[in-house]
Structures are given as structure tokens and as C-alpha cells.
Design a protein around this motif. Structure first.
Motif, mmCIF file in Angstrom:
data_model
loop_
_atom_site.group_PDB
_atom_site.id
_atom_site.type_symbol
_atom_site.label_atom_id
_atom_site.label_comp_id
_atom_site.label_asym_id
_atom_site.label_seq_id
_atom_site.Cartn_x
_atom_site.Cartn_y
_atom_site.Cartn_z
ATOM 1 N N THR A 103 108.157 23.834 58.153
ATOM 2 C CA THR A 103 107.617 25.083 57.593
ATOM 3 C C THR A 103 107.713 26.264 58.565
ATOM 4 O O THR A 103 108.214 27.327 58.183
ATOM 5 N N PRO A 104 107.252 26.118 59.832
ATOM 6 C CA PRO A 104 107.319 27.283 60.720
ATOM 7 C C PRO A 104 108.748 27.802 60.933
ATOM 8 O O PRO A 104 108.948 28.994 61.109
ATOM 9 N N LEU A 107 109.459 29.910 57.922
ATOM 10 C CA LEU A 107 108.633 31.129 57.929
ATOM 11 C C LEU A 107 109.103 32.115 59.001
ATOM 12 O O LEU A 107 109.090 33.321 58.790
ATOM 13 N N LYS A 108 109.544 31.593 60.135
ATOM 14 C CA LYS A 108 110.050 32.490 61.188
ATOM 15 C C LYS A 108 111.291 33.226 60.685
ATOM 16 O O LYS A 108 111.479 34.411 60.967
ATOM 17 N N LYS A 113 112.810 40.362 61.664
ATOM 18 C CA LYS A 113 112.698 41.823 61.447
ATOM 19 C C LYS A 113 113.983 42.427 60.887
ATOM 20 O O LYS A 113 113.949 43.409 60.161
ATOM 21 N N ARG A 118 110.459 40.669 54.887
ATOM 22 C CA ARG A 118 109.223 41.449 55.030
ATOM 23 C C ARG A 118 109.224 42.643 54.083
ATOM 24 O O ARG A 118 110.274 43.236 53.840
ATOM 25 N N SER A 121 103.817 44.174 53.521
ATOM 26 C CA SER A 121 102.560 43.516 53.115
ATOM 27 C C SER A 121 102.410 42.214 53.879
ATOM 28 O O SER A 121 103.382 41.660 54.395
ATOM 29 N N LEU A 122 101.194 41.717 53.885
ATOM 30 C CA LEU A 122 100.955 40.398 54.467
ATOM 31 C C LEU A 122 101.591 39.340 53.556
ATOM 32 O O LEU A 122 101.544 39.469 52.334
ATOM 33 N N LEU A 123 102.187 38.329 54.152
ATOM 34 C CA LEU A 123 102.674 37.204 53.352
ATOM 35 C C LEU A 123 101.565 36.166 53.273
ATOM 36 O O LEU A 123 100.858 35.938 54.262
ATOM 37 N N ALA A 144 98.336 27.538 53.658
ATOM 38 C CA ALA A 144 99.552 27.144 54.382
ATOM 39 C C ALA A 144 100.213 28.202 55.241
ATOM 40 O O ALA A 144 101.155 27.889 55.954
ATOM 41 N N MET A 145 99.756 29.450 55.203
ATOM 42 C CA MET A 145 100.489 30.439 56.005
ATOM 43 C C MET A 145 99.596 31.117 57.035
ATOM 44 O O MET A 145 99.847 31.021 58.238
ATOM 45 N N ASN A 146 98.571 31.817 56.587
ATOM 46 C CA ASN A 146 97.719 32.556 57.521
ATOM 47 C C ASN A 146 96.683 31.611 58.118
ATOM 48 O O ASN A 146 95.873 31.037 57.399
ATOM 49 N N ILE A 247 92.914 28.256 57.276
ATOM 50 C CA ILE A 247 93.960 27.311 56.849
ATOM 51 C C ILE A 247 93.459 25.859 56.852
ATOM 52 O O ILE A 247 93.872 25.057 56.015
HETATM 53 N N1 COD Z 1 102.603 38.237 56.915
HETATM 54 C C1 COD Z 1 103.378 39.212 57.408
HETATM 55 N N2 COD Z 1 103.794 39.231 58.673
HETATM 56 C C2 COD Z 1 103.400 38.240 59.485
HETATM 57 C C3 COD Z 1 102.597 37.177 59.047
HETATM 58 C C4 COD Z 1 102.188 37.207 57.692
HETATM 59 N N3 COD Z 1 101.422 36.268 57.161
HETATM 60 N N4 COD Z 1 102.396 36.330 60.083
HETATM 61 C C5 COD Z 1 103.038 36.851 61.137
HETATM 62 N N5 COD Z 1 103.648 37.993 60.780
HETATM 63 C C6 COD Z 1 104.467 38.865 61.620
HETATM 64 C C7 COD Z 1 103.656 39.464 62.751
HETATM 65 O O1 COD Z 1 103.121 40.683 62.351
HETATM 66 C C8 COD Z 1 104.693 39.614 63.835
HETATM 67 O O2 COD Z 1 105.416 40.799 63.658
HETATM 68 C C9 COD Z 1 105.649 38.460 63.595
HETATM 69 O O3 COD Z 1 105.484 38.072 62.236
HETATM 70 C C10 COD Z 1 105.391 37.279 64.484
HETATM 71 O O4 COD Z 1 103.999 37.058 64.437
HETATM 72 P P1 COD Z 1 103.300 35.850 65.181
HETATM 73 O O5 COD Z 1 103.832 35.775 66.570
HETATM 74 O O6 COD Z 1 101.834 35.912 64.950
HETATM 75 O O7 COD Z 1 103.815 34.715 64.287
HETATM 76 P P2 COD Z 1 104.632 33.411 64.623
HETATM 77 O O8 COD Z 1 106.095 33.666 64.422
HETATM 78 O O9 COD Z 1 104.199 32.784 65.899
HETATM 79 O O10 COD Z 1 104.057 32.506 63.434
HETATM 80 C C11 COD Z 1 104.080 32.904 62.109
HETATM 81 C C12 COD Z 1 103.861 31.603 61.307
HETATM 82 C C13 COD Z 1 103.828 31.940 59.831
HETATM 83 C C14 COD Z 1 105.021 30.666 61.616
HETATM 84 C C15 COD Z 1 102.491 30.999 61.774
HETATM 85 O O11 COD Z 1 101.470 31.822 61.339
HETATM 86 C C16 COD Z 1 102.297 29.597 61.297
HETATM 87 O O12 COD Z 1 102.767 28.645 61.931
HETATM 88 N N6 COD Z 1 101.533 29.433 60.173
HETATM 89 C C17 COD Z 1 101.181 28.134 59.671
HETATM 90 C C18 COD Z 1 102.368 27.431 59.082
HETATM 91 C C19 COD Z 1 102.083 25.977 58.853
HETATM 92 O O13 COD Z 1 102.241 25.151 59.735
HETATM 93 N N7 COD Z 1 101.635 25.674 57.641
HETATM 94 C C20 COD Z 1 101.293 24.354 57.255
HETATM 95 C C21 COD Z 1 101.855 24.111 55.913
HETATM 96 S S1 COD Z 1 101.585 22.529 55.289
#
Ligand code: COD
Length: 298
Positions: A103-104, A107-108, A113, A118, A121-123, A144-146, A247
């Protein structure tokens, strides 16, 4: 009012628009099974991006017919994610779906960028459950995300979910903001956030829904419990959407509903430029299929 996830199918059949779905790291038998079912039902046109020999081996073993689908060979997982995300970014696909990749990693890619999805908005993650013991479908967010959403994030999470539910025809979803208790406790951040979200909703700062909180899980989903506690609320006992404090709580509830209550589920990531199907390995093919339906509605 939606009572069953199969109602999604009827909603989509009415739309009659086939969506292009890009499956990232396509060599995953569970995902392929769900994608195949949606393809055969005429809901999507699949674009399978991943190791072509591995994908074709699974297709042959399972006896699937992917005639007419697009195959793109990319054996590297990270590059496969990038190709799939770029296709959606460039409007060559309408839905992104996670295959055999963590998943990560997906999501990455989505958050990249330059070529990600993107929108500013927040995802957030949105899950819709059919539970036999509840009188209608119930949505849960964010499981699962935030990871640890603050008040601002929670506003974004509610807005994403409410927007999608409005699209589904639920004009004013009833949103319960969960805490461990239904009273405000100054040491429990979830209850403080819940009270603020409720007030913001009353003042029309968060629109198109009815928010109440804090509510404990029992009074959010049971009229009896709410009555017993003397809670007067339009939401209590008739919740359409449960907003989780974080989460951990959300993910545990998700899996409890699936494993102990045998609930059916569909889930999708919202807030990106296109819906994202992000099911977990433990989800059944039916859940994955339902999630494609939910995404195709967007
Ligand atoms: N919406 C929009 N932008 C976001 C979001 C979001 N929800 N999260 C991060 N960003 C942007 C930030 O503003 C920043 O610009 C960039 O992304 C990186 O932000 P970081 O460094 O906080 O984020 P990462 O890359 O380290 O991690 C983002 C993930 C979504 C990968 C992380 O939040 C994560 O691992 N979430 C949980 C996923 C998971 O394991 N789920 C379990 C499912 S079963």
C-alpha cells in the motif's frame, strides 16, 4: 436508501459509461479475478500493467478471458506503479487499482508531486459496509490512509466521504464522529474534535450532511443504546458514516466487521484526481469487485 452493495451495480448499469481501469502490478490472482468479473460485466476496460508473463500465467491457470484488454509489460513494481499512476494523471485511465504491491508504495506514487494524482485536497480512504445486523449500508472512514488525522484532516476526510455519498444519492448523510464516550472529555482529543466538527456543521462550515459527536460506537449505531443513555440526536442509531479517531481504531473495526461479522465491503481512496481501488490482501474477490463498482461510480 442503499441496503445492499449490489445496489451499486444497478446504479452503474444506469450510467452505461465504461471506465478504463489501470491495475498496477497486475500479477495478482485476487485482483485479476475481480477485474475479470468487472470486465465481463461490461463495467470497465482493463489496462494490466506489470510482469506480462506472470500476469498471463495467472490468467491461463484461472481460465480468464482478457481478450480486448490492454497489457503493458513492466516487471519492476515501482515503475509499474509509476506507469499506472501516469496513465490516470494523463487521462488515459479513469480508475487506479492496486495489484500485488504494498500500500505505501502505491500511495507514494499517487502523492508524487510531478506525475501523481494530487488535487490539493486531502486524500482519504472510504469503506462502505453491508452488515446483516444494521438496517442500511454504513460507511467508515479513514481506516487505511491518514494515520493520525488532526481536526483539519478530519474536515477533509468528512468532505471527501460526504461528497461521494451525495453522488450516490444520499443527500444528507448522517455522520457520527466516534469517541470512546459520548461526552466531551478534555483529555480525549477525539471527543474535542467531534464537538468542534458538530458545531462547524451546525454553523454550515461543513455542508451537505448532519454531523453529531462525540458518539460512542453503541449509540452511533443503535437507537436502543442512544435512548438508554438519553441522547437526543438525529444521527444516533441511524448513522450513514462513522468518522474514526485514527487509523488503528478504523482498521481494527474494518477487519472486525469483515472477519467476525462477515460483513461485505467496498472501499476506495477519495480526494485524488481519480478514484483509487486499494483493497488489502485479506479482502475477498467479492470485496475487490464491489470496490471496483464503487470506484466506477465516481
Ligand atoms: N492527502 C494528501 N497529501 C498527503 C497525504 C494525504 N492523505 N498524506 C501525505 N500527503 C503529502 C504530504 O503533504 C507531503 O507533501 C507528501 O505527501 C509526503 O508526506 P509524508 O512524508 O507525510 O507522507 P509519506 O510519503 O511518508 O506517507 C504517506 C502515506 C500515505 C504513505 C502514509 O501516510 C502511510 O503510510 N499511510 C498508511 C498506509 C497504510 O499502511 N495503510 C494500511 C492499509 S491496510
Amino acid at each position: 436508501m442503499f441496503k445492499s452493495l449490489s445496489d451499486l451495480q444497478k446504479l452503474i448499469e444506469k450510467n452505461k459509461v465504461k471506465k478504463k481501469l489501470a491495475l498496477a502490478v497486475s500479477q495478482d490472482s485476487h485482483s485479476l479475478e475481480a477485474v475479470h468479473a468487472a470486465f465481463k460485466a461490461g463495467i470497465i476496460e482493463p489496462i494490466l500493467i506489470g510482469s506480462r508473463p506472470d500476469t498471463e500465467r495467472i490468467i491461463e491457470e484461472k481460465g480468464f478471458d482478457f481478450n480486448g484488454a490492454t497489457f503493458i509489460h513492466e516487471p519492476d513494481d515501482v515503475k509499474s506503479v509509476e506507469l499506472a499512476v501516469r496513465m490516470v494523471h494523463d487521462h488515459k485511465a479513469d480508475i487506479l487499482m492496486k495489484g500485488k504491491v504494498a500500500t505505501p508504495v502505491l500511495l507514494k506514487g499517487v502523492l508524487n508531486k510531478e506525475w501523481g494524482l494530487r488535487t490539493g485536497s486531502l486524500l482519504s480512504h472510504f469503506a462502505l459496509f453491508e452488515v446483516d445486523t444494521y438496517h442500511k449500508l454504513i460507511a467508515v472512514t479513514d481506516v487505511a490512509m491518514n494515520i493520525a488525522p488532526n481536526l483539519k484532516d478530519k474536515i477533509g476526510i468528512v468532505n471527501n466521504s460526504v461528497g461521494y455519498m451525495n453522488k450516490m444519492g444520499i443527500a444528507k448523510p448522517k455522520v457520527a464522529v466516534l469517541g470512546a464516550i459520548e461526552m466531551v472529555n478534555e483529555s480525549m482529543q477525539a471527543t474535542l474534535d467531534a464537538a468542534l466538527l458538530s458545531k462547524m456543521n451546525q454553523r454550515d462550515q461543513i455542508k451537505n450532511c448532519i454531523i453529531d459527536g462525540p458518539l460512542a460506537f453503541d449509540n452511533a449505531v443503535s437507537f436502543e443504546s442512544a435512548k438508554h443513555k438519553g441522547i437526543k440526536s438525529e444521527v444516533a442509531g441511524d448513522t450513514d458514516l462513522l468518522l474514526m479517531p485514527d487509523i488503528e481504531v478504523g482498521n481494527v473495526l474494518y477487519k472486525t466487521l469483515v472477519f467476525f461479522a462477515k460483513a461485505k465491503v467496498a472501499s476506495v481512496i477519495l480526494g485524488a484526481s481519480a478514484p483509487i481501488v486499494l483493497t488489502s490482501r485479506s479482502d475477498s474477490e467479492e470485496s475487490k469487485y464491489n470496490s471496483i463498482l464503487l470506484a466506477a461510480m465516481g
